[in-house]
Design a protein around this motif. Structure first.
Motif, PDB file in Angstrom:
ATOM      1  N   GLU A 189       5.504   4.345 -13.905  1.00 37.88           N
ATOM      2  CA  GLU A 189       6.846   3.877 -13.561  1.00 37.88           C
ATOM      3  C   GLU A 189       6.903   3.409 -12.111  1.00 37.88           C
ATOM      4  O   GLU A 189       7.557   2.408 -11.795  1.00 37.88           O
ATOM      5  CB  GLU A 189       7.863   4.983 -13.818  1.00 37.88           C
ATOM      6  CG  GLU A 189       8.089   5.279 -15.296  1.00 37.88           C
ATOM      7  CD  GLU A 189       9.041   6.443 -15.517  1.00 37.88           C
ATOM      8  OE1 GLU A 189       9.533   6.984 -14.502  1.00 37.88           O
ATOM      9  OE2 GLU A 189       9.289   6.799 -16.679  1.00 37.88           O
ATOM     10  N   SER A 190       6.211   4.105 -11.215  1.00 33.80           N
ATOM     11  CA  SER A 190       6.165   3.699  -9.812  1.00 33.80           C
ATOM     12  C   SER A 190       5.461   2.353  -9.655  1.00 33.80           C
ATOM     13  O   SER A 190       5.895   1.492  -8.875  1.00 33.80           O
ATOM     14  CB  SER A 190       5.443   4.764  -8.975  1.00 33.80           C
ATOM     15  OG  SER A 190       6.105   6.007  -9.046  1.00 33.80           O
ATOM     16  N   ILE A 191       4.379   2.172 -10.398  1.00 39.73           N
ATOM     17  CA  ILE A 191       3.654   0.895 -10.348  1.00 39.73           C
ATOM     18  C   ILE A 191       4.531  -0.230 -10.906  1.00 39.73           C
ATOM     19  O   ILE A 191       4.622  -1.318 -10.325  1.00 39.73           O
ATOM     20  CB  ILE A 191       2.343   0.984 -11.144  1.00 39.73           C
ATOM     21  CG1 ILE A 191       1.377   1.960 -10.465  1.00 39.73           C
ATOM     22  CG2 ILE A 191       1.702  -0.392 -11.295  1.00 39.73           C
ATOM     23  CD1 ILE A 191       0.907   1.531  -9.093  1.00 39.73           C
ATOM     24  N   ALA A 192       5.190   0.025 -12.021  1.00 33.51           N
ATOM     25  CA  ALA A 192       6.036  -0.990 -12.638  1.00 33.51           C
ATOM     26  C   ALA A 192       7.174  -1.397 -11.726  1.00 33.51           C
ATOM     27  O   ALA A 192       7.523  -2.585 -11.616  1.00 33.51           O
ATOM     28  CB  ALA A 192       6.575  -0.473 -13.975  1.00 33.51           C
ATOM     29  N   THR A 193       7.747  -0.440 -11.048  1.00 36.91           N
ATOM     30  CA  THR A 193       8.888  -0.716 -10.175  1.00 36.91           C
ATOM     31  C   THR A 193       8.468  -1.505  -8.936  1.00 36.91           C
ATOM     32  O   THR A 193       9.184  -2.419  -8.508  1.00 36.91           O
ATOM     33  CB  THR A 193       9.552   0.604  -9.730  1.00 36.91           C
ATOM     34  OG1 THR A 193       9.959   1.330 -10.892  1.00 36.91           O
ATOM     35  CG2 THR A 193      10.756   0.331  -8.847  1.00 36.91           C
ATOM     36  N   GLY A 194       7.314  -1.166  -8.375  1.00 41.99           N
ATOM     37  CA  GLY A 194       6.917  -1.799  -7.123  1.00 41.99           C
ATOM     38  C   GLY A 194       5.993  -2.985  -7.239  1.00 41.99           C
ATOM     39  O   GLY A 194       5.981  -3.853  -6.355  1.00 41.99           O
ATOM     40  N   CYS A 195       5.205  -3.085  -8.293  1.00 38.52           N
ATOM     41  CA  CYS A 195       4.162  -4.123  -8.400  1.00 38.52           C
ATOM     42  C   CYS A 195       4.549  -5.128  -9.475  1.00 38.52           C
ATOM     43  O   CYS A 195       3.995  -5.123 -10.590  1.00 38.52           O
ATOM     44  CB  CYS A 195       2.806  -3.491  -8.693  1.00 38.52           C
ATOM     45  SG  CYS A 195       2.339  -2.189  -7.520  1.00 38.52           S
ATOM     46  N   LYS A 196       5.452  -6.016  -9.168  1.00 39.37           N
ATOM     47  CA  LYS A 196       5.964  -6.980 -10.142  1.00 39.37           C
ATOM     48  C   LYS A 196       4.954  -8.054 -10.510  1.00 39.37           C
ATOM     49  O   LYS A 196       5.108  -8.733 -11.529  1.00 39.37           O
ATOM     50  CB  LYS A 196       7.229  -7.647  -9.581  1.00 39.37           C
ATOM     51  CG  LYS A 196       8.343  -6.674  -9.182  1.00 39.37           C
ATOM     52  CD  LYS A 196       8.932  -5.994 -10.392  1.00 39.37           C
ATOM     53  CE  LYS A 196      10.134  -5.146  -9.986  1.00 39.37           C
ATOM     54  NZ  LYS A 196      10.748  -4.444 -11.151  1.00 39.37           N
ATOM     55  N   GLU A 197       3.913  -8.229  -9.673  1.00 34.85           N
ATOM     56  CA  GLU A 197       2.928  -9.279  -9.923  1.00 34.85           C
ATOM     57  C   GLU A 197       1.739  -8.789 -10.755  1.00 34.85           C
ATOM     58  O   GLU A 197       0.755  -9.506 -10.913  1.00 34.85           O
ATOM     59  CB  GLU A 197       2.423  -9.845  -8.593  1.00 34.85           C
ATOM     60  CG  GLU A 197       3.519 -10.506  -7.766  1.00 34.85           C
ATOM     61  CD  GLU A 197       2.963 -11.152  -6.509  1.00 34.85           C
ATOM     62  OE1 GLU A 197       1.722 -11.299  -6.420  1.00 34.85           O
ATOM     63  OE2 GLU A 197       3.760 -11.510  -5.628  1.00 34.85           O
ATOM     64  N   LEU A 198       1.824  -7.600 -11.308  1.00 33.59           N
ATOM     65  CA  LEU A 198       0.721  -7.028 -12.085  1.00 33.59           C
ATOM     66  C   LEU A 198       0.370  -7.918 -13.273  1.00 33.59           C
ATOM     67  O   LEU A 198       1.238  -8.280 -14.066  1.00 33.59           O
ATOM     68  CB  LEU A 198       1.107  -5.633 -12.573  1.00 33.59           C
ATOM     69  CG  LEU A 198      -0.034  -4.759 -13.110  1.00 33.59           C
ATOM     70  CD1 LEU A 198      -0.971  -4.341 -11.986  1.00 33.59           C
ATOM     71  CD2 LEU A 198       0.529  -3.522 -13.805  1.00 33.59           C
ATOM     72  N   THR A 199      -0.930  -8.263 -13.398  1.00 35.69           N
ATOM     73  CA  THR A 199      -1.386  -9.104 -14.508  1.00 35.69           C
ATOM     74  C   THR A 199      -2.387  -8.381 -15.414  1.00 35.69           C
ATOM     75  O   THR A 199      -2.487  -8.717 -16.593  1.00 35.69           O
ATOM     76  CB  THR A 199      -2.045 -10.392 -13.984  1.00 35.69           C
ATOM     77  OG1 THR A 199      -3.160 -10.048 -13.145  1.00 35.69           O
ATOM     78  CG2 THR A 199      -1.048 -11.222 -13.187  1.00 35.69           C
ATOM     79  N   HIS A 200      -3.141  -7.423 -14.888  1.00 40.44           N
ATOM     80  CA  HIS A 200      -4.147  -6.702 -15.668  1.00 40.44           C
ATOM     81  C   HIS A 200      -3.951  -5.198 -15.505  1.00 40.44           C
ATOM     82  O   HIS A 200      -3.848  -4.702 -14.386  1.00 40.44           O
ATOM     83  CB  HIS A 200      -5.563  -7.079 -15.219  1.00 40.44           C
ATOM     84  CG  HIS A 200      -5.936  -8.500 -15.509  1.00 40.44           C
ATOM     85  ND1 HIS A 200      -5.412  -9.563 -14.807  1.00 40.44           N
ATOM     86  CD2 HIS A 200      -6.772  -9.043 -16.428  1.00 40.44           C
ATOM     87  CE1 HIS A 200      -5.919 -10.691 -15.279  1.00 40.44           C
ATOM     88  NE2 HIS A 200      -6.749 -10.403 -16.259  1.00 40.44           N
ATOM     89  N   LEU A 201      -3.915  -4.487 -16.613  1.00 40.57           N
ATOM     90  CA  LEU A 201      -3.751  -3.035 -16.586  1.00 40.57           C
ATOM     91  C   LEU A 201      -4.692  -2.398 -17.590  1.00 40.57           C
ATOM     92  O   LEU A 201      -4.727  -2.790 -18.759  1.00 40.57           O
ATOM     93  CB  LEU A 201      -2.308  -2.635 -16.905  1.00 40.57           C
ATOM     94  CG  LEU A 201      -2.040  -1.121 -17.030  1.00 40.57           C
ATOM     95  CD1 LEU A 201      -2.307  -0.408 -15.717  1.00 40.57           C
ATOM     96  CD2 LEU A 201      -0.618  -0.864 -17.520  1.00 40.57           C
ATOM     97  N   GLU A 202      -5.463  -1.412 -17.141  1.00 37.82           N
ATOM     98  CA  GLU A 202      -6.321  -0.625 -18.028  1.00 37.82           C
ATOM     99  C   GLU A 202      -6.031   0.857 -17.808  1.00 37.82           C
ATOM    100  O   GLU A 202      -6.107   1.357 -16.686  1.00 37.82           O
ATOM    101  CB  GLU A 202      -7.800  -0.901 -17.766  1.00 37.82           C
ATOM    102  CG  GLU A 202      -8.732  -0.051 -18.632  1.00 37.82           C
ATOM    103  CD  GLU A 202     -10.201  -0.328 -18.383  1.00 37.82           C
ATOM    104  OE1 GLU A 202     -11.003   0.636 -18.460  1.00 37.82           O
ATOM    105  OE2 GLU A 202     -10.551  -1.486 -18.095  1.00 37.82           O
TER     106      GLU A 202
END
Length: 464
Positions: free
Chosen positions: A337-350
């Motif tokens: 949730e912290s990553i989703a809230t702060g890192c809007k440019e995320l393109t790859h997640l594992e």
């Protein structure tokens, strides 16, 4: 081109070299070099890359090639390669692949001595080979020595003194000592990329000397399985390597002190891959605070940090695009949730083996990261259908989805992905036993789908 060929005669060398530069494959270049002696000489001048395997006598091959290809800037020597070809009759010799040249020499030596094992001592690159590289290729910019176990500091010192233009050096699996690497730092002032994976003979001394010598130019550093490298070396890197952009660190003797020193001293870091069992939230907090340009973060087998560390990443690394979380047992939904809230440019997640991350964490990614293009969920037993349904609604640019051993994900989730992710090109599902049938809409541009459920009804689906 026999006889009077006026076209070839009047073509300037520069034009022929330009033609060679536009050939994509090595076989095409080799074929052109056989046209005539002039083309052979020009092709040799245009060759910038050589690949040499360990079969045969690499030292001798390097010495022979140095006289033919004077403009080489990249050399790859990999002792894991092993190619065996028969000797050619003397009357039908032609220029062959470098690996073939090497294997021919070993084959002939063995036949001459009457033993298949004869000459085996010459099957590894030695310090003599490194010396030949230094003397024969003064324009060298990139050198890869993969598992060359017979080279030592003596050869590396000789090479460093000659190849002062060196920008990239890969010493993976080479048992070189501190003196050799220190010589690189003293002579190769343009060095940008250094890989020291499995270099067991190195200590803090060499990295301190190296940081002092090439700290201004070094941009990428990889260290793994170097048991004698400690926080002292990392402190030197943080102090002198201000331009460092990529760091890969797999070391059990590195603690918070070393990682914090690099994070605070190298604000230009864009990629950080860590597998350090003694690192805690303190180190990740420093990364989140001091590395605002971070785009790639990979965390492997961390047992001593919690959601607090990843929350610092979400708060400080707004440009993060690629995140890998593998076997991080103490992370929960709050971390994602912290990553989703702060890192809007995320393109790859594992997410791999993080057993406390469940549906709510991935749901937040689907709601807040619309640019996601690749998602991999491996051994995530607690992530259910609703999470992927949210990804299907919010991540319309998703192109690749990998699901392995996710027992709570079923047909409903896959259908949501097919409906919402119209750009999906690759779907890989394995050991997801709730996926028994699939309904993929034709609107999804699915070019490749591999589904292996290993259940009563295994499915293999290929859609065009």
């Amino acid at each position: 081109m026999r006889g009077h060929d006026q076209i070839n005669t009047f073509l300037p060398d520069e034009l022929i070299l330009e033609m060679f530069g536009r050939l994509d494959s090595k076989p095409s270049r080799d074929a052109c070099s056989l046209v005539c002696k002039r083309w052979l000489a020009l092709e040799r001048l245009s060759r910038t890359t050589l690949r040499i395997c360990a079969t045969g006598s690499p030292d001798l091959v390097v010495d022979l090639l140095a006289g033919r290809f004077r403009n080489v800037r990249t050399i790859h020597i990999d002792e894991r390669l092993n190619i065996s070809l028969p000797c050619q009759p003397p009357g039908r010799r032609r220029r062959t692949d470098i690996a073939a040249v090497s294997s021919v020499k070993l084959h002939c030596a063995n036949e001459k001595n009457g033993s298949p094992d004869a000459g085996s001592d010459s099957c590894s690159l030695s310090d003599a080979g490194l010396t030949a590289i230094g003397e024969g290729f003064p324009k060298l910019e990139k050198l890869s020595l993969i598992w060359c176990s017979n080279v030592s500091s003596l050869g590396l010192i000789s090479l460093a003194e000659k190849c002062i233009l060196l920008k990239s050096l890969d010493l993976q699996g080479c048992y070189v000592g501190d003196q050799g690497l220190a010589a690189v730092g003293q002579s190769c002032k343009q060095l940008e990329d250094l890989n020291l994976r499995f270099c067991e003979g190195l200590t803090d001394v060499c990295l301190v000397e190296l940081a002092l010598g090439v700290g201004k130019s070094l941009k990428s550093l990889g260290i793994a399985a170097c048991a004698k490298i400690t926080d002292t070396a990392m402190e030197a890197v943080g102090l002198h390597c201000k331009s460092l952009k990529n760091l890969s660190l797999d070391a059990e003797f590195i603690h918070n002190k070393g990682v914090v020193a690099v994070a605070q001293g190298c604000p230009a870091l864009k990629s950080m891959k860590l597998q350090c069992i003694n690192v805690t939230d303190e180190a990740l907090s420093a990364v989140g605070t001091s590395c605002p340009s971070l785009e790639v973060l990979a965390l492997y087998s961390f047992q001593r940090f919690t959601d607090k560390g990843l929350s610092a990443i979400g708060n400080g690394c707004k440009k993060l695009k690629n995140l890998i979380l593998s076997d991080c047992y103490f992370l929960s939904d709050n971390a994602l949730e912290s990553i989703a809230t702060g890192c809007k440019e995320l393109t790859h997640l594992e997410v791999n083996g993080c057993h406390n991350i469940g549906t709510m964490g991935l749901e937040s990614i689907g709601k807040s990261c619309p640019r996601l293009t690749e998602l991999a969920l491996l051994y995530c037993q607690r992530i259910g259908n609703f999470a992927l349904s949210e990804v299907g609604r919010g991540c319309q640019f998703l192109q690749a989805l990998h699901l392995v051993d996710c027992s709570s994900i079923g047909d409903e989730a896959i259908c949501s992905i097919a409906t919402g992710c119209r750009n999906l090109k690759k779907l890989h599902i394995r050991r997801c036993y709730e996926v028994l049938s699939l309904s993929l809409s034709q609107g999804s541009q699915l070019f490749f789908a591999k589904i292996s459920c290993y259940s009563t009804f295994p499915w293999l689906i290929l859609l065009g």
